[in-house]
Scaffold this motif. Sequence first.
Motif, mmCIF file in Angstrom:
data_model
loop_
_atom_site.group_PDB
_atom_site.id
_atom_site.type_symbol
_atom_site.label_atom_id
_atom_site.label_comp_id
_atom_site.label_asym_id
_atom_site.label_seq_id
_atom_site.Cartn_x
_atom_site.Cartn_y
_atom_site.Cartn_z
ATOM 1 N N ILE A 1 3.487 -2.163 -10.029
ATOM 2 C CA ILE A 1 3.793 -1.767 -8.659
ATOM 3 C C ILE A 1 5.274 -2.013 -8.406
ATOM 4 O O ILE A 1 5.774 -3.103 -8.667
ATOM 5 N N SER A 2 5.961 -0.998 -7.905
ATOM 6 C CA SER A 2 7.382 -1.149 -7.583
ATOM 7 C C SER A 2 7.498 -1.733 -6.171
ATOM 8 O O SER A 2 7.355 -1.025 -5.174
ATOM 9 N N VAL A 3 7.764 -3.043 -6.106
ATOM 10 C CA VAL A 3 7.887 -3.707 -4.807
ATOM 11 C C VAL A 3 9.111 -3.178 -4.060
ATOM 12 O O VAL A 3 9.081 -2.918 -2.867
ATOM 13 N N ASP A 4 10.217 -3.035 -4.778
ATOM 14 C CA ASP A 4 11.424 -2.410 -4.242
ATOM 15 C C ASP A 4 12.188 -1.832 -5.427
ATOM 16 O O ASP A 4 11.654 -1.751 -6.538
ATOM 17 N N ASP A 5 13.435 -1.454 -5.198
ATOM 18 C CA ASP A 5 14.200 -0.796 -6.259
ATOM 19 C C ASP A 5 14.480 -1.724 -7.439
ATOM 20 O O ASP A 5 14.755 -1.253 -8.545
ATOM 21 N N GLY B 1 0.787 -1.219 0.000
ATOM 22 C CA GLY B 1 0.000 0.000 0.000
ATOM 23 C C GLY B 1 0.819 1.269 0.000
ATOM 24 O O GLY B 1 0.325 2.337 -0.351
ATOM 25 N N SER B 2 2.079 1.165 0.393
ATOM 26 C CA SER B 2 2.943 2.351 0.424
ATOM 27 C C SER B 2 3.857 2.449 -0.792
ATOM 28 O O SER B 2 4.673 3.371 -0.874
ATOM 29 N N ARG B 3 3.719 1.514 -1.723
ATOM 30 C CA ARG B 3 4.602 1.511 -2.888
ATOM 31 C C ARG B 3 3.974 2.251 -4.065
ATOM 32 O O ARG B 3 2.745 2.276 -4.232
ATOM 33 N N PRO B 4 4.787 2.880 -4.921
ATOM 34 C CA PRO B 4 4.257 3.625 -6.075
ATOM 35 C C PRO B 4 3.740 2.691 -7.167
ATOM 36 O O PRO B 4 4.178 1.549 -7.290
ATOM 37 N N THR B 5 2.778 3.186 -7.928
ATOM 38 C CA THR B 5 2.205 2.418 -9.038
ATOM 39 C C THR B 5 2.295 3.238 -10.320
ATOM 40 O O THR B 5 2.402 4.464 -10.295
#
Length: 613
Positions: free
Chosen positions: A50-54, A37-41
């Motif tokens: 959705i960017s799970v991490d870098d 929910g805090s990751r950018p889409t």
Amino acid sequence: MNADRLPPVAPEVTATLVEDLSPRLRKRLDAAVTKLGSRPTHRDGDTVTISVDDETELRLHAQGGVVATADAITCGCLLAPACVHRAAAACAAPTAEPVPEPADGPGQAVPGPSAATDPDPDPDPGSSPEVASPVQRAAADALWSAGAAVLEAGVDGAGAVTQSALLRAAHTARLRHLPRAAGAALSVVTLLRAARAGDPSYRTADLVTALAELLGTARRVGTASGAELAGVRGRARRPYSPDGSMRLYGLFTEPVVTDSGHGGARTWVAGTDGRLFTVGDVAPGGAGRALGVADRAVRLGDSALTHRELGRAGLAVSGATVSPDGRLGAGKGVKAVTARGAAWTEPPLVALWEAPPSEQAARALRSTSRYADPDGGGTDLLFLDVELLGAVRESGGTCLLARCAVGGAAVRLTAADDDPALAHRDNLMLLATAPGTRLRIIGRLVPAHHPRLTLLACSHPTGEGTVDLGLDRLRRADLPDPAAPVHTAPSHPEGSGTHSPLYLLERRVEQAVSAGRAALGMLGDVTAETRRVRRAGLPTAAGLLNALCASAAQRDRDLFGRLLPADTDGFAAFWLAAARYTAAVAESLCAAAWEPAREDPDPAPSDPLRGGS
């Protein structure tokens, strides 16, 4: 990440992804949903990333606007496809639902699984068998168990795993031709997610209603027969029937924004005999689409009128088709041309305001009953002449107080939608600054212990035309002289029933949903509460309160003193009885609140199961 930015996911897809997780990953699922929910889409056509991490991306492919298969959700992490990210994304996304307003009119099927995907399909739902089939009873039992599990856990404990069980049961029920129960299950999931996400629009009472509808419908599947079974089972398609030629007169247009992310407009029209019909256009899009659709041509015959224009004009229709709830079909055989409309003060529309408010409220209450037959017809609209009294502050905000010209009841008027993109709230607050103004209004009944409506449309304060309060924006210059007399707004409307002890049982019903069975069982002795309820003339409520709390606290032990599993089915049965009873009494109080004031009112509400007060 905002869940509204994710495409809707089919219930069976979410259920499959959660079921495929290992027990260890299931324990981590709720945390993974929160993290996503805090990751950018990013959206590119039908694909949302959705960017799970870098270094890791998660993609949802929504061909046709809906993620329809598990393979449409892909993840770039090393554990994929057995990772927790795919299931978390499905749980974070809205649940796909049928479009509520079919564009093609009669015969338009609700999107969903086809019989070809069912290895053991039941007979066609239109055949109305006398009793439910074994597979239908099994599907209903699964829905009951999933709903009872929600009551056992409460909102805080009903995480993604519990929700996936509901989604699987809903999918199976839809395959077994039980669309009413399946729809109730999807509503429960949507409300659970809203509650756990802290959505400000969430109300515990809505979850109570949805859960009671789910449990009640699931239980009745095994006992209903004939025509009753047809109502319990529900319909997966809207049955439109021919209605010949019709002369229609526009009333108003309202924006429609649903919890599932759909948006559009609904225009209300009336026939020469006073029957009400709707022309709608609702699809995924939210409030932005609702505002745009209002200025698009209605999908009905050859008419070029927009929804806004139809709300003030008329139509001559031939070959009309109508669903049980008043929707006008837009099939190829329907012909419609623009015709003259009628003012609210002219026949045939003026007759809508002539019925006494108490009769209108009773009719609307039958249609808005929490457990009414979905195909029962009727509307929840009231047509009143009122005098504005001013603003009244409530625990949930500010509403507008008005007094009915007939009967003198004090009615609380609230905004139909608080979305800032819509005009409801701004118009309501502006009208609150003009006490003494007399208006002709259209509102939607809000079941409460006092007269209450959501305000949808009104006559223009200047007397010229009408105002669609969700679409048109009033200006201060539209209001009458601000020197108009100010009326003191009473703090509580007459006959509000606010002192009814029924709230003691309602509170326990809601606490069970919010905190779960165990929390309710720790309340201890409720003798004082049951005594107070009984003294008020509600012995059935007192008995239900005592039985509900006793069932929540009951835990048996085996021969070795170990606690046995809780009787979740028994607790769910007591909770369902209490929820249905409180709804029945609340509806009785609502109907009584709209009755003309009596000189010697009965202070105690009537117990519908006792036959008196």
